[in-house]
Design an enzyme around this catalytic site. Sequence first.
Site, PDB file in Angstrom:
ATOM      1  N   ASN A  72     -26.770 -13.687  24.050  1.00 59.79           N
ATOM      2  CA  ASN A  72     -27.862 -13.528  23.087  1.00 59.79           C
ATOM      3  C   ASN A  72     -27.629 -14.544  21.969  1.00 59.79           C
ATOM      4  OD1 ASN A  72     -29.705 -12.738  21.174  1.00 59.79           O
ATOM      5  ND2 ASN A  72     -28.770 -10.734  20.765  1.00 59.79           N
ATOM      6  N   TRP A  73     -28.384 -15.619  22.019  1.00 62.86           N
ATOM      7  CA  TRP A  73     -28.163 -16.722  21.063  1.00 62.86           C
ATOM      8  C   TRP A  73     -28.687 -16.390  19.674  1.00 62.86           C
ATOM      9  CZ3 TRP A  73     -29.385 -22.091  23.734  1.00 62.86           C
ATOM     10  CH2 TRP A  73     -28.638 -22.189  24.921  1.00 62.86           C
ATOM     11  N   LYS A  74     -29.470 -15.325  19.569  1.00 68.55           N
ATOM     12  CA  LYS A  74     -30.104 -14.948  18.294  1.00 68.55           C
ATOM     13  C   LYS A  74     -30.883 -16.151  17.732  1.00 68.55           C
ATOM     14  CE  LYS A  74     -26.780 -11.315  17.886  1.00 68.55           C
ATOM     15  NZ  LYS A  74     -25.929 -10.464  17.060  1.00 68.55           N
ATOM     16  N   HIS A  98     -33.025  -4.496  20.358  1.00 69.32           N
ATOM     17  CA  HIS A  98     -31.755  -4.911  19.742  1.00 69.32           C
ATOM     18  C   HIS A  98     -31.669  -4.322  18.322  1.00 69.32           C
ATOM     19  CE1 HIS A  98     -28.645  -7.377  17.937  1.00 69.32           C
ATOM     20  NE2 HIS A  98     -28.238  -7.600  19.174  1.00 69.32           N
ATOM     21  N   GLU A 154     -30.786  -5.517  15.613  1.00 67.48           N
ATOM     22  CA  GLU A 154     -31.283  -6.389  14.538  1.00 67.48           C
ATOM     23  C   GLU A 154     -32.803  -6.328  14.441  1.00 67.48           C
ATOM     24  OE1 GLU A 154     -29.188  -9.950  15.659  1.00 67.48           O
ATOM     25  OE2 GLU A 154     -27.301  -9.043  15.008  1.00 67.48           O
ATOM     26  N   GLU A 200     -24.418  -1.040  22.551  1.00 66.38           N
ATOM     27  CA  GLU A 200     -23.947  -1.884  21.458  1.00 66.38           C
ATOM     28  C   GLU A 200     -23.776  -1.042  20.199  1.00 66.38           C
ATOM     29  OE1 GLU A 200     -24.863  -6.302  22.080  1.00 66.38           O
ATOM     30  OE2 GLU A 200     -26.566  -5.440  21.057  1.00 66.38           O
ATOM     31  N   GLY A 208     -21.574  -8.463  15.290  1.00 69.10           N
ATOM     32  CA  GLY A 208     -21.735  -9.519  14.292  1.00 69.10           C
ATOM     33  C   GLY A 208     -20.499  -9.818  13.462  1.00 69.10           C
ATOM     34  N   SER A 259     -19.013  -7.976  19.347  1.00 71.01           N
ATOM     35  CA  SER A 259     -17.760  -8.722  19.098  1.00 71.01           C
ATOM     36  C   SER A 259     -16.954  -8.992  20.366  1.00 71.01           C
ATOM     37  CB  SER A 259     -16.891  -7.996  18.066  1.00 71.01           C
ATOM     38  OG  SER A 259     -17.549  -7.938  16.822  1.00 71.01           O
ATOM     39  N   GLY A 293     -22.985 -12.099  21.682  1.00 69.43           N
ATOM     40  CA  GLY A 293     -23.708 -12.779  20.612  1.00 69.43           C
ATOM     41  C   GLY A 293     -23.047 -14.092  20.238  1.00 69.43           C
TER      42      GLY A 293
HETATM   43  P1  PGA Z   1     -21.792 -10.305  18.642  1.00 70.20           P
HETATM   44  O1  PGA Z   1     -23.304  -9.825  18.867  1.00 70.20           O
HETATM   45  O2  PGA Z   1     -21.204 -10.590  19.983  1.00 70.20           O
HETATM   46  O3  PGA Z   1     -21.906 -11.523  17.788  1.00 70.20           O
HETATM   47  O4  PGA Z   1     -21.082  -9.168  17.926  1.00 70.20           O
HETATM   48  C1  PGA Z   1     -23.625  -8.992  19.952  1.00 70.20           C
HETATM   49  C2  PGA Z   1     -25.098  -8.674  19.941  1.00 70.20           C
HETATM   50  O5  PGA Z   1     -25.679  -8.485  18.872  1.00 70.20           O
HETATM   51  O6  PGA Z   1     -25.727  -8.621  21.013  1.00 70.20           O
END
Ligand code: PGA
Length: 254
Positions: free
Chosen positions: A7-9, A94, A96, A165, A171, A213, A234
């Site tokens: 997930n490149w966000k 997600h 976010e 998650e 994050g 993470s 992420g």
């Molecule tokens: P992260 O994000 O690996 O940077 O903790 C995971 C995600 O939000 O899918």
Amino acid sequence: MKLIVGNWKMNPGSLGEAEKVLRAVKIAAGKATKTKVVACPPHVYLGALRKTAGLSRLALGAQDCFYEDKGARTGETSPAMLASLGVKYVIVGHSERRALGETNEDVSRKIAAAGKHGLNIVLCVGELDRDGEEGVHYARVRDQLRASLEGVPAKHAPQLVIAYEPVWAIGAKAKRAASPEDHREMAILIKKHLVERFGQRPGFAIPILYGGSVDDRNAGGFLREGAADGLLIGRVSLVPEQFNNIVVLANTIK
Ligand code: PGA
């Protein structure tokens, strides 16, 4: 077969950089014959990256979609549009996006719409914290799962993937990654719910990924002791060296 989703966000900052990341990730994905690899870049890059991915084994996914096919919905992207670009996966719900106001009802409508257009759906669930009463996080995840799948036709079960998650583990500000044991316990509860919801076979067959993470040091623990069917990654999905290490590792695990 493990499923590794990046997930490149809202990264990277230019199409040129995005192409570079995808080209690097393609190398490991191409060799990992027993692992499915999916990259989810920002929507705006998907059309161009489709050419970069070419006929490789690497699938493209989107990070969100809307629940209607077209119309007066400024800024939204429909599952029909994603499917027309050859996108195979879409992340839905997600944390976010939920933090920006997305409700379980929105999520369930998005799942049904994406399902209708043949996309595979990565539904994210997870508790906000673990500071409350003993066991409250189980109830939170169960309720979120139930509400997010409300009204989703059983025929879409084969297209579903669940990503567990825990929000406290996601994050740069995360306290820590969850433990493989945390994942295993929650995955049992999720599986039980999926079996009740979709029936023994279709429910049991839905893969459950861990996300939060993940890096190339802790990935093996989630895939082995944590019994995760895959990972949603992420930050490290933008670091091809590390991401590729995880793909190579996943390919050695049944
Ligand atoms: P992260 O994000 O690996 O940077 O903790 C995971 C995600 O939000 O899918």
